[in-house]
Design a protein around this motif. Sequence first.
Motif, PDB file in Angstrom:
ATOM      1  N   SER A   1       0.889  -1.242  -0.034  1.00 30.29           N
ATOM      2  CA  SER A   1      -0.214   0.109  -0.011  1.00 30.29           C
ATOM      3  C   SER A   1       0.762   1.399   0.002  1.00 30.29           C
ATOM      4  O   SER A   1       0.644   2.284  -0.812  1.00 30.29           O
ATOM      5  CB  SER A   1      -0.847   0.198   1.324  1.00 30.29           C
ATOM      6  OG  SER A   1      -0.157  -0.127   2.445  1.00 30.29           O
ATOM      7  N   SER A   2       1.927   1.338   0.771  1.00 29.96           N
ATOM      8  CA  SER A   2       2.814   2.441   0.677  1.00 29.96           C
ATOM      9  C   SER A   2       3.443   2.688  -0.445  1.00 29.96           C
ATOM     10  O   SER A   2       3.535   4.006  -1.006  1.00 29.96           O
ATOM     11  CB  SER A   2       3.778   2.462   2.044  1.00 29.96           C
ATOM     12  OG  SER A   2       2.985   2.348   3.229  1.00 29.96           O
TER      13      SER A   2
ATOM     14  N   GLN B   1       1.329   4.507  -3.432  1.00 23.26           N
ATOM     15  CA  GLN B   1       0.750   5.603  -3.321  1.00 23.26           C
ATOM     16  C   GLN B   1       0.972   6.755  -4.294  1.00 23.26           C
ATOM     17  O   GLN B   1       0.262   7.464  -4.694  1.00 23.26           O
ATOM     18  CB  GLN B   1       1.180   6.152  -1.911  1.00 23.26           C
ATOM     19  CG  GLN B   1       0.519   5.456  -0.911  1.00 23.26           C
ATOM     20  CD  GLN B   1      -0.917   5.461  -0.695  1.00 23.26           C
ATOM     21  OE1 GLN B   1      -1.733   6.549  -0.754  1.00 23.26           O
ATOM     22  NE2 GLN B   1      -1.598   4.201  -0.849  1.00 23.26           N
ATOM     23  N   ASP B   2       2.229   6.608  -4.983  1.00 26.35           N
ATOM     24  CA  ASP B   2       2.684   7.538  -5.926  1.00 26.35           C
ATOM     25  C   ASP B   2       2.396   7.304  -7.412  1.00 26.35           C
ATOM     26  O   ASP B   2       2.879   7.762  -8.284  1.00 26.35           O
ATOM     27  CB  ASP B   2       3.933   8.147  -5.870  1.00 26.35           C
ATOM     28  CG  ASP B   2       4.993   7.012  -5.953  1.00 26.35           C
ATOM     29  OD1 ASP B   2       4.703   5.907  -5.923  1.00 26.35           O
ATOM     30  OD2 ASP B   2       6.174   7.402  -6.177  1.00 26.35           O
ATOM     31  N   LYS B   3       1.745   6.050  -7.500  1.00 29.51           N
ATOM     32  CA  LYS B   3       1.524   5.516  -8.801  1.00 29.51           C
ATOM     33  C   LYS B   3      -0.023   5.650  -9.243  1.00 29.51           C
ATOM     34  O   LYS B   3      -0.774   5.566  -8.191  1.00 29.51           O
ATOM     35  CB  LYS B   3       2.142   4.034  -8.850  1.00 29.51           C
ATOM     36  CG  LYS B   3       3.529   4.053  -8.589  1.00 29.51           C
ATOM     37  CD  LYS B   3       3.990   2.614  -8.334  1.00 29.51           C
ATOM     38  CE  LYS B   3       5.561   2.782  -8.027  1.00 29.51           C
ATOM     39  NZ  LYS B   3       6.045   3.776  -6.934  1.00 29.51           N
TER      40      LYS B   3
ATOM     41  N   ARG C   1      -6.083  -1.710   5.177  1.00 24.63           N
ATOM     42  CA  ARG C   1      -5.634  -0.361   4.764  1.00 24.63           C
ATOM     43  C   ARG C   1      -6.385   0.126   3.499  1.00 24.63           C
ATOM     44  O   ARG C   1      -6.104   0.798   2.631  1.00 24.63           O
ATOM     45  CB  ARG C   1      -4.075  -0.498   4.465  1.00 24.63           C
ATOM     46  CG  ARG C   1      -3.045  -0.563   5.585  1.00 24.63           C
ATOM     47  CD  ARG C   1      -1.668  -0.309   4.994  1.00 24.63           C
ATOM     48  NE  ARG C   1      -0.829  -0.503   6.014  1.00 24.63           N
ATOM     49  CZ  ARG C   1      -0.179  -1.762   6.490  1.00 24.63           C
ATOM     50  NH1 ARG C   1      -0.439  -2.674   5.860  1.00 24.63           N
ATOM     51  NH2 ARG C   1       0.540  -1.398   7.627  1.00 24.63           N
TER      52      ARG C   1
ATOM     53  N   GLU D   1      -8.828   2.385   3.640  1.00 25.24           N
ATOM     54  CA  GLU D   1      -8.710   4.080   3.247  1.00 25.24           C
ATOM     55  C   GLU D   1      -7.523   4.497   2.378  1.00 25.24           C
ATOM     56  O   GLU D   1      -7.693   5.315   1.507  1.00 25.24           O
ATOM     57  CB  GLU D   1      -8.679   4.615   4.683  1.00 25.24           C
ATOM     58  CG  GLU D   1     -10.013   4.402   5.391  1.00 25.24           C
ATOM     59  CD  GLU D   1     -11.209   5.002   4.668  1.00 25.24           C
ATOM     60  OE1 GLU D   1     -11.138   5.884   3.901  1.00 25.24           O
ATOM     61  OE2 GLU D   1     -12.504   4.169   4.747  1.00 25.24           O
ATOM     62  N   GLN D   2      -6.487   4.006   2.637  1.00 28.88           N
ATOM     63  CA  GLN D   2      -5.297   4.309   1.766  1.00 28.88           C
ATOM     64  C   GLN D   2      -5.264   3.758   0.492  1.00 28.88           C
ATOM     65  O   GLN D   2      -4.618   4.441  -0.341  1.00 28.88           O
ATOM     66  CB  GLN D   2      -3.896   3.527   2.799  1.00 28.88           C
ATOM     67  CG  GLN D   2      -2.750   4.267   2.203  1.00 28.88           C
ATOM     68  CD  GLN D   2      -1.254   3.559   3.034  1.00 28.88           C
ATOM     69  OE1 GLN D   2      -1.665   2.823   4.057  1.00 28.88           O
ATOM     70  NE2 GLN D   2      -0.147   3.811   2.647  1.00 28.88           N
ATOM     71  N   LEU D   3      -5.813   2.573   0.180  1.00 32.38           N
ATOM     72  CA  LEU D   3      -5.963   2.138  -1.100  1.00 32.38           C
ATOM     73  C   LEU D   3      -7.220   2.479  -1.925  1.00 32.38           C
ATOM     74  O   LEU D   3      -7.445   2.179  -2.847  1.00 32.38           O
ATOM     75  CB  LEU D   3      -5.815   0.667  -1.086  1.00 32.38           C
ATOM     76  CG  LEU D   3      -4.373   0.242  -0.763  1.00 32.38           C
ATOM     77  CD1 LEU D   3      -4.553  -1.169  -0.573  1.00 32.38           C
ATOM     78  CD2 LEU D   3      -3.217   0.620  -1.748  1.00 32.38           C
TER      79      LEU D   3
ATOM     80  N   ARG E   1      -8.920   5.046  -3.068  1.00 32.38           N
ATOM     81  CA  ARG E   1      -9.006   5.639  -4.529  1.00 32.38           C
ATOM     82  C   ARG E   1      -8.714   4.734  -5.605  1.00 32.38           C
ATOM     83  O   ARG E   1      -8.985   5.253  -6.937  1.00 32.38           O
ATOM     84  CB  ARG E   1      -8.261   7.009  -4.247  1.00 32.38           C
ATOM     85  CG  ARG E   1      -6.710   6.600  -4.242  1.00 32.38           C
ATOM     86  CD  ARG E   1      -5.936   8.197  -4.232  1.00 32.38           C
ATOM     87  NE  ARG E   1      -4.654   8.019  -4.245  1.00 32.38           N
ATOM     88  CZ  ARG E   1      -3.909   7.643  -3.518  1.00 32.38           C
ATOM     89  NH1 ARG E   1      -4.121   7.300  -2.222  1.00 32.38           N
ATOM     90  NH2 ARG E   1      -2.573   7.489  -3.612  1.00 32.38           N
ATOM     91  N   PHE E   2      -7.838   3.912  -5.479  1.00 36.44           N
ATOM     92  CA  PHE E   2      -7.494   2.854  -6.433  1.00 36.44           C
ATOM     93  C   PHE E   2      -8.537   1.864  -6.713  1.00 36.44           C
ATOM     94  O   PHE E   2      -8.639   1.206  -7.940  1.00 36.44           O
ATOM     95  CB  PHE E   2      -6.243   2.236  -6.119  1.00 36.44           C
ATOM     96  CG  PHE E   2      -5.188   3.007  -5.935  1.00 36.44           C
ATOM     97  CD1 PHE E   2      -4.864   4.311  -6.685  1.00 36.44           C
ATOM     98  CD2 PHE E   2      -4.093   2.595  -4.912  1.00 36.44           C
ATOM     99  CE1 PHE E   2      -3.927   5.090  -6.263  1.00 36.44           C
ATOM    100  CE2 PHE E   2      -3.054   3.485  -4.547  1.00 36.44           C
ATOM    101  CZ  PHE E   2      -2.696   4.640  -5.304  1.00 36.44           C
TER     102      PHE E   2
END
Length: 361
Positions: A203-204, A207-209, A223, A225-227, A229-230
């Motif tokens: 996940s980390s 993030q910028d891809k 995780r 919430e972290q992912l 948007r993908f």
Amino acid sequence: MENVKENRYGEAYQVGYEEGIRYGGCQAVLERIPQVTRPKVDLRVLYVPQGFDAIDEGVQAALKELTRECVVASPEMMLQETLRVHPDLVLVMNSLHVFPPDHASQMAQIRSMGIRTAVWFVDDPYFTDDSIELALSYDVVFTHEIECVPLYRSIGVRSVYHLPLAANPHQFRPIPAKPEYRYDVCFIGNAFWNRVGLFDRLSSFLQDKRVLIAGFHWDRLPRYEQLSRFIRPGWVPVEETVRYYNASKIVLNIHRPTQAGQDNRNGRDTPGGSINPRTYEIAGCGAFQITDIRSDLVSYYQPGYDIETFRDEVELEAKIRYYLEHEEERRQIAWRSLWTTTAAHTYSDRVSRLLDAIAGS
């Protein structure tokens, strides 16, 4: 403002230029593959599909190409159509999930008429608790999973064959990529627990891809919430899947787990050695693929030549980083995978092998 416009124009030009090379190269590959003519078999076949469009359409097209006549009947209408058509062979795809509860007794009635029957299990080993209950209902059993051949023999199936899956080149093929389908990393499939764990650990790094994760149950992610948007939740139709495969720089392939209780019915813990249909389908689009490793993979593709592989998230992260920066290597591997798949791994090949096996059994 002028500089911004120039930069955008320059980026669009570069993307278009690279896409022209990718798609043009795919067309050049397809034009150079030798055409194979397979003999037609004098059989009338009744085909009973499972409802897997990506598989069923390829099998139906191959049967129509390779047999005297192919009639398609739904699971509910199988017996009625058999009585009407009186085929030489009834071929059932998978016989699970959508088939009526009396399917086995219907098969017994068909066999009592002197009509040959065959099944191709394509969900092995994930539903072997169910398939071993049905396997003896057929004259001939085919399984896409090499590890299941001894399983069916052990319960008394006399004619059982390993028949790997394939790609339907009329569906999974190179097409021009559209901007809205472009991603750095693409995965389409349901959130089985091994996939959840892998994406959670990545996940980390992601993030910028530009990432697409599509399918059901991805709210399982710790995780999320972290992912989120993908994630595109739900079913992706075949036609749209093909667009994503063609447009993405890297397409991931992660096989589902085989362990009993991991979203499957595999009480005997039969391992999985064979590759899934996604392997062939991604390659058939001329897309660059990184897959986890199944033992039988090297029978069909050569890691580092026409496919890439990973063993854990550390190796996967390193290969994603490397191949995002090495476009020419990505293209070359993808073009080779297109050649391998179109030349050797289509449903015309598989159905031809199936008919040969039935003739010899």
